[in-house]
Design an enzyme around this catalytic site. Structure first.
Site, PDB file in Angstrom:
ATOM      1  N   LYS A  20     -23.427  11.329  57.779  1.00 18.41           N
ATOM      2  CA  LYS A  20     -23.639  11.846  59.141  1.00 18.41           C
ATOM      3  C   LYS A  20     -23.710  13.364  59.166  1.00 18.41           C
ATOM      4  O   LYS A  20     -24.174  13.950  60.138  1.00 18.41           O
ATOM      5  CB  LYS A  20     -22.513  11.374  60.063  1.00 18.41           C
ATOM      6  CG  LYS A  20     -22.699   9.957  60.535  1.00 18.41           C
ATOM      7  CD  LYS A  20     -21.748   9.644  61.661  1.00 18.41           C
ATOM      8  CE  LYS A  20     -21.977   8.232  62.173  1.00 18.41           C
ATOM      9  NZ  LYS A  20     -20.896   7.802  63.053  1.00 18.41           N
ATOM     10  N   HIS A  51     -17.223   7.152  54.003  1.00 23.93           N
ATOM     11  CA  HIS A  51     -18.174   6.144  54.485  1.00 23.93           C
ATOM     12  C   HIS A  51     -19.250   6.724  55.407  1.00 23.93           C
ATOM     13  O   HIS A  51     -20.371   6.263  55.411  1.00 23.93           O
ATOM     14  CB  HIS A  51     -17.433   4.991  55.175  1.00 23.93           C
ATOM     15  CG  HIS A  51     -16.926   5.315  56.538  1.00 23.93           C
ATOM     16  ND1 HIS A  51     -15.754   5.995  56.759  1.00 23.93           N
ATOM     17  CD2 HIS A  51     -17.445   5.080  57.768  1.00 23.93           C
ATOM     18  CE1 HIS A  51     -15.578   6.145  58.049  1.00 23.93           C
ATOM     19  NE2 HIS A  51     -16.579   5.601  58.690  1.00 23.93           N
ATOM     20  N   ASP A  52     -18.878   7.743  56.194  1.00 24.20           N
ATOM     21  CA  ASP A  52     -19.855   8.328  57.132  1.00 24.20           C
ATOM     22  C   ASP A  52     -20.285   9.719  56.688  1.00 24.20           C
ATOM     23  O   ASP A  52     -20.745  10.513  57.511  1.00 24.20           O
ATOM     24  CB  ASP A  52     -19.236   8.444  58.539  1.00 24.20           C
ATOM     25  CG  ASP A  52     -19.420   7.176  59.351  1.00 24.20           C
ATOM     26  OD1 ASP A  52     -20.275   6.351  58.988  1.00 24.20           O
ATOM     27  OD2 ASP A  52     -18.701   7.025  60.355  1.00 24.20           O
ATOM     28  N   HIS A  78     -20.849  -0.875  55.306  1.00 15.49           N
ATOM     29  CA  HIS A  78     -19.875  -0.791  56.399  1.00 15.49           C
ATOM     30  C   HIS A  78     -20.478  -1.105  57.764  1.00 15.49           C
ATOM     31  O   HIS A  78     -19.745  -1.344  58.719  1.00 15.49           O
ATOM     32  CB  HIS A  78     -19.111   0.547  56.389  1.00 15.49           C
ATOM     33  CG  HIS A  78     -19.847   1.753  56.880  1.00 15.49           C
ATOM     34  ND1 HIS A  78     -20.726   2.470  56.114  1.00 15.49           N
ATOM     35  CD2 HIS A  78     -19.816   2.390  58.074  1.00 15.49           C
ATOM     36  CE1 HIS A  78     -21.188   3.485  56.798  1.00 15.49           C
ATOM     37  NE2 HIS A  78     -20.657   3.456  58.001  1.00 15.49           N
ATOM     38  N   HIS A  79     -21.800  -1.143  57.888  1.00 15.39           N
ATOM     39  CA  HIS A  79     -22.408  -1.543  59.173  1.00 15.39           C
ATOM     40  C   HIS A  79     -23.020  -2.942  59.118  1.00 15.39           C
ATOM     41  O   HIS A  79     -23.739  -3.327  60.043  1.00 15.39           O
ATOM     42  CB  HIS A  79     -23.457  -0.523  59.607  1.00 15.39           C
ATOM     43  CG  HIS A  79     -22.848   0.742  60.137  1.00 15.39           C
ATOM     44  ND1 HIS A  79     -22.125   0.790  61.314  1.00 15.39           N
ATOM     45  CD2 HIS A  79     -22.823   2.006  59.641  1.00 15.39           C
ATOM     46  CE1 HIS A  79     -21.694   2.021  61.517  1.00 15.39           C
ATOM     47  NE2 HIS A  79     -22.099   2.777  60.515  1.00 15.39           N
ATOM     48  N   HIS A 124     -27.760   7.511  58.047  1.00 20.58           N
ATOM     49  CA  HIS A 124     -26.546   8.085  57.450  1.00 20.58           C
ATOM     50  C   HIS A 124     -26.038   7.238  56.295  1.00 20.58           C
ATOM     51  O   HIS A 124     -25.373   7.740  55.394  1.00 20.58           O
ATOM     52  CB  HIS A 124     -25.452   8.331  58.506  1.00 20.58           C
ATOM     53  CG  HIS A 124     -24.636   7.133  58.897  1.00 20.58           C
ATOM     54  ND1 HIS A 124     -25.031   6.237  59.848  1.00 20.58           N
ATOM     55  CD2 HIS A 124     -23.428   6.682  58.462  1.00 20.58           C
ATOM     56  CE1 HIS A 124     -24.102   5.300  59.997  1.00 20.58           C
ATOM     57  NE2 HIS A 124     -23.120   5.543  59.156  1.00 20.58           N
ATOM     58  N   ASP A 127     -13.030   0.759  60.888  1.00 14.26           N
ATOM     59  CA  ASP A 127     -14.109   1.595  61.430  1.00 14.26           C
ATOM     60  C   ASP A 127     -14.358   1.278  62.910  1.00 14.26           C
ATOM     61  O   ASP A 127     -14.431   2.174  63.759  1.00 14.26           O
ATOM     62  CB  ASP A 127     -15.371   1.330  60.607  1.00 14.26           C
ATOM     63  CG  ASP A 127     -16.430   2.391  60.806  1.00 14.26           C
ATOM     64  OD1 ASP A 127     -16.071   3.543  61.097  1.00 14.26           O
ATOM     65  OD2 ASP A 127     -17.626   2.065  60.650  1.00 14.26           O
TER      66      ASP A 127
HETATM   67 FE   LIG Z   1     -21.173   4.640  59.710  1.00 16.93          FE
HETATM   68 FE   LIG Z   2     -17.423   5.299  60.726  1.00 17.53          FE
END
Ligand SMILES: [Fe+2]
Ligand SMILES: [Fe+2]
Length: 359
Positions: free
Chosen positions: A210, A206-207, A259-260, A235, A304
């Site tokens: 980044k 998911h990240d 996810h955000h 990201h 998360d």
């Molecule tokens: Fe994230």
């Molecule tokens: Fe995360």
């Protein structure tokens, strides 16, 4: 699987590259080759190693067992279990831990050859960049071997960013499995076993975007400026590009993309007057809300946020789990988080505490 791989451009370039490495080894003279090169027999006994190989593994090594070296230094458990493609018999990724705590990622390319009636193997070991390794690893391990994928992605992410990305990806993925299992119990089989496996596996990514963010921005102690904040938000798009380039299933793209996002759809806002992100953290990059956000992404948001709150970051210390749960219940449920699955989150926490050794 093999025929799919053959049609894949990246794979073709990858195999061509491997042939070039071995071709170069022969043409340039082995000791002059920058990449470590080794020749060994079927039992793994070393027959020849160039200077770069000795340097990589720390000096001359006489009767070294190559399989033991690969296991001990690069974490490659089973060299023989790799797949073959034309002349290339083995393609493995290994991660080397250095004494100073840093790591390097290597791709091991091997081929079989007959020499005076005896079968020998030659290998070239080439250092590769983390994102390339990640792409190869995801493609090779995929769904169905999630533990191996988790370990691998964790190792790669740890090199790029140990605490804030690496461990976080692995922990949230474990929590996601528990969260989905709890939801399956509570919501009468809303997911199949296969969907849960897939969601937990792909939530590791998911990240992943980044890894593109410069450390000076990701780890900045002071408040981020608007430009830096936009880089952080990027990201999600970077992660989606990884998912797309690998043709990952929808569940992976859904978790990365949403996810955000917030349950109430409140968008992220920059407070121009105070030159900082708005105090009430909005969702991004989409203005999706409620059931428009895929269920897996709503579930994942719990894992998360819980991990983000309880882990120390460069700009804050980690909260106690009880403190994080109280905050999520009182401030985020019904606002940032889907309130209907809060009971499943509570149920999942017992397992999380066991998994993380009571962290
Ligand atoms: Fe994230
Ligand atoms: Fe995360």
């Amino acid at each position: 699987m093999r025929s799919e791989v053959k049609e894949n451009d990246m794979e073709t370039a990858y195999a061509m590259d491997a042939r070039c490495e071995i071709g170069a080894a022969i043409m340039l003279g082995l000791d002059g080759l920058a990449h470590p090169y080794v020749l060994f027999d079927v039992a793994g006994r070393l027959r020849y190693a160039n200077a770069a190989f000795h340097q990589l593994f720390g000096g001359r090594m006489g009767q070294a067992d190559i399989f033991a070296l690969l296991r001990e230094h690069l974490g490659i458990d089973d060299f023989s279990n790799s797949y073959s493609d034309g002349d290339i018999e083995a393609l493995c990724i290994g991660v080397m831990q250095h004494e100073d705590g840093s790591t390097s990622i290597y791709r091991v390319l091997g081929s079989q050859m007959e020499c005076d009636g005896e079968t020998l193997f030659q290998c070239v070991i080439a250092q590769i960049r983390p994102l390339v390794a990640l792409q190869i690893g995801i493609r090779d391990f995929g769904v169905g071997d999630w533990r191996r994928l988790a370990k691998f992605v964790g190792q790669i992410a740890v090199e790029v960013d140990p605490e804030e990305t690496g461990e976080h990806l692995v922990r949230t993925s474990r929590h996601m499995r528990l969260m989905c299992l709890a939801m399956k119990e509570d919501m009468l089989d809303c997911f199949s076993e296969e969907e849960i496996e897939s969601a937990a596996t792909y939530s590791i990514l998911h990240d992943v975007g980044k890894m593109h963010i410069p450390s000076r921005v990701l780890h900045k102690m002071e408040t981020l400026n608007e430009f830096e904040w936009n880089i952080i938000k990027g990201h999600v798009a970077a992660g989606l590009a990884v998912a797309e380039s690998l043709s990952l299933p929808n569940v992976a793209a859904d978790i990365i993309a949403f996810h955000h996002c917030r349950w109430d759809g409140l968008p992220d806002r920059w407070d121009a007057q105070r030159q900082r992100r708005d105090d009430v953290r909005g969702g991004y990059p989409f203005s999706a809300k409620g059931a428009d956000i895929p269920l897996f992404a709503r579930a994942f948001a719990y894992a998360d946020i819980f991990d983000a709150l309880t882990s120390p970051r460069s700009y804050k210390s980690g909260w106690a789990p009880e403190e994080a749960v109280a905050f999520m219940r009182d401030k985020l449920c019904g606002a940032h988080l889907d309130p209907a699955i809060y009971p499943s989150f509570l149920k999942s926490l017992e397992g999380v505490e066991r998994c993380n050794g009571g962290r």
